[in-house]
Design a protein around this motif. Sequence first.
Motif, PDB file in Angstrom:
ATOM      1  N   THR A   1      46.645  48.114  57.380  1.00  0.00           N
ATOM      2  CA  THR A   1      45.409  47.510  57.896  1.00  0.00           C
ATOM      3  C   THR A   1      45.735  46.336  58.816  1.00  0.00           C
ATOM      4  O   THR A   1      45.151  46.203  59.892  1.00  0.00           O
ATOM      5  N   ALA A   2      46.696  45.496  58.385  1.00  0.00           N
ATOM      6  CA  ALA A   2      47.063  44.334  59.201  1.00  0.00           C
ATOM      7  C   ALA A   2      47.617  44.789  60.546  1.00  0.00           C
ATOM      8  O   ALA A   2      47.267  44.237  61.597  1.00  0.00           O
TER       9      ALA A   2
ATOM     10  N   THR B   1      40.270  53.457  49.445  1.00  0.00           N
ATOM     11  CA  THR B   1      39.879  52.952  48.132  1.00  0.00           C
ATOM     12  C   THR B   1      39.307  54.072  47.274  1.00  0.00           C
ATOM     13  O   THR B   1      39.517  54.090  46.056  1.00  0.00           O
TER      14      THR B   1
ATOM     15  N   GLU C   1      43.679  44.810  43.601  1.00  0.00           N
ATOM     16  CA  GLU C   1      42.596  45.183  44.517  1.00  0.00           C
ATOM     17  C   GLU C   1      41.704  43.974  44.802  1.00  0.00           C
ATOM     18  O   GLU C   1      41.298  43.757  45.947  1.00  0.00           O
TER      19      GLU C   1
ATOM     20  N   SER D   1      42.408  41.227  52.852  1.00  0.00           N
ATOM     21  CA  SER D   1      41.869  42.164  53.835  1.00  0.00           C
ATOM     22  C   SER D   1      40.647  41.567  54.541  1.00  0.00           C
ATOM     23  O   SER D   1      40.524  41.661  55.772  1.00  0.00           O
ATOM     24  N   THR D   2      39.741  40.928  53.764  1.00  0.00           N
ATOM     25  CA  THR D   2      38.554  40.318  54.361  1.00  0.00           C
ATOM     26  C   THR D   2      38.947  39.199  55.315  1.00  0.00           C
ATOM     27  O   THR D   2      38.382  39.079  56.413  1.00  0.00           O
TER      28      THR D   2
ATOM     29  N   ILE E   1      47.358  47.448  52.753  1.00  0.00           N
ATOM     30  CA  ILE E   1      47.054  46.183  53.449  1.00  0.00           C
ATOM     31  C   ILE E   1      48.022  45.983  54.612  1.00  0.00           C
ATOM     32  O   ILE E   1      47.646  45.452  55.657  1.00  0.00           O
TER      33      ILE E   1
ATOM     34  N   SER F   1      35.303  46.367  47.775  1.00  0.00           N
ATOM     35  CA  SER F   1      36.587  46.181  47.098  1.00  0.00           C
ATOM     36  C   SER F   1      36.399  45.549  45.730  1.00  0.00           C
ATOM     37  O   SER F   1      37.038  45.954  44.756  1.00  0.00           O
TER      38      SER F   1
ATOM     39  N   ASN G   1      39.528  52.084  55.272  1.00  0.00           N
ATOM     40  CA  ASN G   1      39.695  51.372  54.000  1.00  0.00           C
ATOM     41  C   ASN G   1      38.824  51.977  52.910  1.00  0.00           C
ATOM     42  O   ASN G   1      39.250  52.086  51.764  1.00  0.00           O
TER      43      ASN G   1
ATOM     44  N   GLY H   1      42.443  43.576  48.391  1.00  0.00           N
ATOM     45  CA  GLY H   1      41.346  44.272  49.065  1.00  0.00           C
ATOM     46  C   GLY H   1      40.193  43.354  49.401  1.00  0.00           C
ATOM     47  O   GLY H   1      39.697  43.335  50.530  1.00  0.00           O
TER      48      GLY H   1
ATOM     49  N   MET I   1      40.256  40.712  58.512  1.00  0.00           N
ATOM     50  CA  MET I   1      39.187  41.292  59.331  1.00  0.00           C
ATOM     51  C   MET I   1      38.362  40.198  59.991  1.00  0.00           C
ATOM     52  O   MET I   1      37.976  40.331  61.165  1.00  0.00           O
TER      53      MET I   1
END
Lengths: 138, 189
Positions: A97-98, A49, B62, B70-71, A94, B43, A45, B66, B74
């Motif tokens: 990532t998922a 970015t 973002e 995303s957080t 995303i 991010s 990630n 992001g 995770m």
Amino acid sequence: MSDIVLDLDFVLGHYNYWMFVILMMTGLYVTVSRGNLIKKIVGLNLFQTSVFMLYISMGKVIGGTAPILLDDPDTVYSNPLPHVLILTAIVVGIATTALALALVVRIRETYGTVEEDDILKLEHEMDFGTQAHDGGRH
Amino acid sequence: MSADLIGIAIIDILLFTFLVVTAFAIMRLRNLFAVVMLAGVFSLLSASLFVTLDAVDVAFTEAAVGAGISTVLMLGTLALTVREEKKSTHSAFLPLLVCLVTGAALIYGTLDMPPFGGMDTPVQTYLAPDYIQRTPIDTGVPNIVTAVLASYRGYDTLGETAVVFTAAIAVLLLLGAAIRRPGKDDGKE
């Protein structure tokens, strides 16, 4: 060459690109050197970015404004095309990532660990450990 | 022009300093909860950077995707797996060497790039002015990014949606296989 590098305009004009390289290499280092799969995804990630930062930096025009049309015909706009590309990249990012995180959860269920070294050890035992054991018996 | 450049450069230097510090902290820390939180901070900082670089739509996305989604994903993964990273037994020399060599090559490549923010660079002179001029006539949408994304390149956005759909199906299949009930899937298999 050293005259050019020490020139302030040159440094300011390339600062964003250099910082992008540092951040991207940090992401690459985390991805390559760390054995934990979740940490690897965080590293990917970071890498991603920083690439966004490169594209957005290239689209910036000094003295320009965001590419939303104003009535004043003399307005200078920053380049909207990198923004479109990166919007798409963020959403696809995303999604990947998922998917990667879902794979990590499945790996954890099957192997009981998310450390690359332990997984490789288990795989090696599955492939060769039992075989070697059988070979010893015969 | 130069005053504008220096103003932007000061904000950029500040934000990039924070970004580099955050990235190094992510690299050093072994507590995965802290790593994920710092990734969210990274991010958010990059979203701020995108605002100063006039990419408001990208900053918006973002910050939402992001730093937000995303957080959350995770943290969900951490809840299902582990919280702590094991210490690596491998030598870090080879990855470090690869990164340094690649970084040096990339920095050598940036030396030829046109300076940041110029108006007469190839990026600015090719295609972009065309879109800026045609957008109000063709679509009437004031936001050029929206016009390009949804109108001019609508099929690409459709393809992007297909990618997200595929990923969602794959995630559901991967995780759904784990939580199926033993009594119910006997008939299926």
